[in-house]
Design a protein around this motif. Structure first.
Motif, mmCIF file in Angstrom:
data_model
loop_
_atom_site.group_PDB
_atom_site.id
_atom_site.type_symbol
_atom_site.label_atom_id
_atom_site.label_comp_id
_atom_site.label_asym_id
_atom_site.label_seq_id
_atom_site.Cartn_x
_atom_site.Cartn_y
_atom_site.Cartn_z
ATOM 1 N N UNK A 42 11.963 31.905 2.698
ATOM 2 C CA UNK A 42 12.077 31.348 1.410
ATOM 3 C C UNK A 42 13.071 30.398 1.090
ATOM 4 N N UNK A 43 14.041 30.015 1.989
ATOM 5 C CA UNK A 43 14.982 28.894 1.715
ATOM 6 C C UNK A 43 14.583 27.925 3.063
ATOM 7 N N UNK A 44 13.646 27.011 2.676
ATOM 8 C CA UNK A 44 13.334 25.961 3.755
ATOM 9 C C UNK A 44 14.498 24.965 4.133
ATOM 10 N N UNK A 45 15.330 24.859 3.429
ATOM 11 C CA UNK A 45 16.454 23.861 3.570
ATOM 12 C C UNK A 45 17.489 24.549 4.376
ATOM 13 N N UNK A 46 17.504 25.731 4.166
ATOM 14 C CA UNK A 46 18.700 26.428 4.707
ATOM 15 C C UNK A 46 18.317 26.617 6.279
ATOM 16 N N UNK A 47 18.757 25.778 7.278
ATOM 17 C CA UNK A 47 18.335 25.989 8.547
ATOM 18 C C UNK A 47 19.673 25.859 9.524
ATOM 19 N N UNK A 48 19.404 26.527 10.656
ATOM 20 C CA UNK A 48 20.578 26.696 11.388
ATOM 21 C C UNK A 48 19.993 26.295 12.956
ATOM 22 N N UNK A 49 20.942 26.097 13.838
ATOM 23 C CA UNK A 49 20.571 25.803 15.187
ATOM 24 C C UNK A 49 19.725 27.076 15.701
ATOM 25 N N UNK A 50 18.700 26.899 16.603
ATOM 26 C CA UNK A 50 17.871 27.822 17.182
ATOM 27 C C UNK A 50 18.688 28.738 17.804
ATOM 28 N N UNK A 51 19.563 28.175 18.356
ATOM 29 C CA UNK A 51 20.605 28.984 19.571
ATOM 30 C C UNK A 51 21.701 29.330 19.003
ATOM 31 N N UNK A 52 21.895 29.261 17.443
ATOM 32 C CA UNK A 52 22.782 29.873 16.585
ATOM 33 C C UNK A 52 22.625 31.550 16.743
ATOM 34 N N UNK A 53 21.197 31.885 16.776
ATOM 35 C CA UNK A 53 21.217 33.297 16.963
ATOM 36 C C UNK A 53 21.163 33.571 18.636
ATOM 37 N N UNK A 54 21.381 34.740 18.915
ATOM 38 C CA UNK A 54 21.733 35.253 20.249
ATOM 39 C C UNK A 54 20.400 35.115 21.305
ATOM 40 N N UNK A 463 8.893 23.716 -0.144
ATOM 41 C CA UNK A 463 8.053 24.686 0.436
ATOM 42 C C UNK A 463 7.224 24.228 1.579
ATOM 43 N N UNK A 464 6.444 24.966 2.504
ATOM 44 C CA UNK A 464 5.847 24.488 3.589
ATOM 45 C C UNK A 464 4.689 23.885 3.522
ATOM 46 N N UNK A 465 4.407 22.628 2.953
ATOM 47 C CA UNK A 465 3.183 21.826 2.643
ATOM 48 C C UNK A 465 3.834 20.463 3.097
ATOM 49 N N UNK A 466 2.733 19.759 3.633
ATOM 50 C CA UNK A 466 2.935 18.555 3.983
ATOM 51 C C UNK A 466 2.192 17.505 3.012
ATOM 52 N N UNK A 467 2.832 16.721 2.145
ATOM 53 C CA UNK A 467 2.365 15.844 1.426
ATOM 54 C C UNK A 467 1.956 14.503 1.969
ATOM 55 N N UNK A 468 0.363 14.459 1.769
ATOM 56 C CA UNK A 468 -0.429 13.440 2.477
ATOM 57 C C UNK A 468 -0.942 12.550 1.557
ATOM 58 N N UNK A 469 -1.216 12.841 0.072
ATOM 59 C CA UNK A 469 -2.077 12.165 -0.867
ATOM 60 C C UNK A 469 -1.419 11.075 -1.406
ATOM 61 N N UNK A 470 -1.021 10.237 -0.747
ATOM 62 C CA UNK A 470 -0.100 9.055 -1.204
ATOM 63 C C UNK A 470 -0.930 7.995 -2.134
#
Length: 578
Positions: A42-54, A463-470
């Motif tokens: 639900x927080x698309x912009x709150x991201x961390x490195x993949x290997x920050x998890x074990x 959110x998880x949408x790709x804007x393409x209708x330019x």
């Protein structure tokens, strides 16, 4: 000058270079699987490195972590080699990646990720792949997906499709052992390489009937406003001209005894320079600049389908903003010169630094939060230096060139009326004719013409949408320009008719108030249309929405000023002034 052109050339090379891969493979050639980021769904912009998890690496030798471009660094792309062996067209049966024993620390870390619905993102040949880490069953037991199945489609020597299936749900507990495995299946496909990104698009969402209806409704608004402005120019002003012409035939005593009122009475002050001319001209120059950038980026994206390449749109924005810097200097410098500004060098530097400093200041504050959370959104210091170098060695020299051209080509006042030495007193007027009320009401119609599009743009970014209708965006951009100018012309006419000549700032702020309504709408979107939570995501959301709104406000304010300026020059150039 040679140094300037060299820096420009290197910057262009840096921006236009593509992915290191050419997207073409030979049989059994290595295909890299890049692990990107993890974060709450639900927080698309709150991201961390993949290997920050074990998670453990694959057994294959690592390739050093890298950012492919400046845009990747700014967007928080954290590509790290997975260590998983994948070869082109070579099926891989179920194979072990690694295994690990779950201790208390690992258990708590993975448990937190499952509780917060963590997803991860990977890339194969620049195609994004998403997967979920685990889930909770009805008995409140925690499970981790330990098997990744890749189904990869290829057309001749190019990868055109990638699908990930998560399997082998393993219970998570202290003392248990997690064995991570993967398998790869290659399948020939008829999908063309140019169409491989279409599976990520959602035509049903972006081409909904509501979207088409909003465009139609906005066009109706444009027709109405253009008709209203035409009526003012053709009917109302014609009556004003007739009345003023009749007054010109009277002698001085009759004219003094007559009931003088209206916009003609402020002809000696209407072309008086705006207060704070350096700040005002810098805003106008920046607004012209942002308008050009917006137009060129939209057209470039329509022509080149830039949304299909990671970071391409942001890279294009940076390049176009730097390349069109003379626009800022030309229009800002010429306006400052027409207002008899003396410190043109200070104005040029201020105009150059104002918007980048605003952007960098906002990003810098958000970056503190990202660094505290150790999020991938934290922009590296080297990337900040790159942006600073672009501003100093590219944008500033080009802005200087534009300023010199603007001052010499269109820097002399060309007003149809001379300006009085002593300002005319502004009479009292009804409350709804005050500039503050005009400013508050001026942004409603422009916002009404774009707020549906704002929903689609917000959804694509947050959110998880790709804007393409330019194409839709281009139409809305055109509608916004017309509506903003028309509304500002009407507001300016009412203001001048009330014998208030402070139209420059009023026209800018009345059109720029559109941004206030957009920012207020962002609050509604955050609380009622999303499930975002947490201090990091809230700071990120409202910080960048404030930056977006201010940028939109500067652009709309400039469009409003352009329309009002043309209108004012037109009506006063056709009136006989004694």
């Amino acid at each position: 000058m040679k140094l300037i052109w060299f820096v420009n050339f290197m910057f262009i090379l840096y921006c236009v270079k593509g992915d290191e891969q050419n997207h073409k493979y030979e049989d059994k050639e290595e295909v890299l699987l890049w692990m990107n980021t993890v974060g709450p769904y639900h927080n698309r912009q709150e991201t961390y490195k993949y290997f920050s998890l074990p998670f453990c690496h694959g057994q294959k030798a690592e390739i050093s972590h890298y950012h492919e471009s400046l845009a990747d660094a700014i967007q928080g792309v954290e590509l790290e080699y997975s260590g998983i062996d994948i070869d082109f067209t070579v099926d891989m049966p179920r194979s072990k990646v690694c295994e690990m024993d779950v201790n208390e620390e690992i258990f708590q870390s993975l448990k937190y990720a499952v509780d917060n619905h963590y997803w991860y993102q990977m890339y194969i040949d620049d195609l994004p792949i998403w997967g979920i880490i685990g889930e909770i069953d009805n008995a409140k037991d925690y499970y981790i997906w330990t098997h990744k199945k890749f189904d990869i489609g290829y057309n001749f020597n190019q990868i055109v499709d990638v699908n990930l299936t998560s399997e082998s749900k393993t219970k998570l507990s202290v003392g248990s052992k997690l064995s991570f495995t993967y398998e790869v299946k290659w399948k020939p496909s008829t999908v063309k390489f140019s169409n491989r990104y279409e599976k990520y698009l959602d035509p049903n969402f972006f081409q909904h009937r509501i979207h088409w209806f909003s465009i139609f409704n906005s066009f109706m608004m444009v027709i109405f406003l253009v008709g209203l402005v035409s009526m003012i120019l053709m009917r109302t002003l014609r009556k004003d001209y007739a009345r003023y012409s009749k007054e010109d035939e009277l002698d001085d005593m009759e004219r003094d005894l007559g009931d003088e009122y209206g916009w003609k009475q402020v002809h000696g002050d209407v072309f008086r320079g705006a207060s704070y001319p350096m700040f005002f001209s810098s805003l106008i120059g920046t607004g012209y600049h942002l308008t050009f950038v917006g137009f060129l980026v939209i057209v470039s994206t329509i022509i080149g389908d830039l949304y299909t390449e990671r970071g391409s749109i942001l890279t294009t924005c940076i390049f176009v903003y730097a390349a069109t810097a003379p626009v800022n200097g030309y229009f800002g410098g010429s306006l400052y010169s027409r207002q008899s500004g003396k410190g043109w060098i200070r104005q040029m530097i201020f105009s150059t630094a104002m918007f980048p400093m605003m952007v960098c200041g906002t990003v810098f504050l958000i970056n503190f939060v990202a660094i505290y959370y150790r999020a991938s959104r934290a922009i590296p210091f080297t990337s900040m230096l790159s942006v600073a170098a672009i501003c100093i060695f590219v944008i500033l020299p080009l802005n200087l060139i534009g300023t010199v051209l603007g001052r010499n080509i269109s820097g002399n006042p060309d007003y149809p009326c001379r300006v009085n030495t002593v300002p005319r007193p502004i009479p009292e007027k009804k409350w709804f004719m005050e500039p503050i009320m005009i400013i508050i009401l001026g942004g409603i119609l422009p916002f009404g013409s774009i707020f549906i599009e704002m929903y689609f743009i917000f959804t694509s970014f947050w959110a998880y949408k790709v804007y393409f209708v330019f194409g839709f965006m281009f139409l809305v951009f055109f509608i916004l320009i017309v509506v903003t100018m028309c509304v500002t012309i009407v507001c300016t006419y009412f203001l001048l008719n009330a014998e208030d000549y402070r139209w420059q700032w009023t026209s800018f702020l009345s059109a720029g108030s559109t941004a206030v309504y957009v920012y207020l709408y962002s609050f509604y979107y955050f609380f009622f249309k999303t499930k975002m939570y947490g201090f990091f995501q809230t700071t990120f959301y409202f910080g960048y929405m404030a930056l977006f709104s201010v940028s939109l406000g500067i652009m709309c304010g400039t469009l409003g000023y352009i329309g009002a300026s043309l209108f004012v020059k037109k009506i006063y150039s056709t009136v006989k002034i004694d």
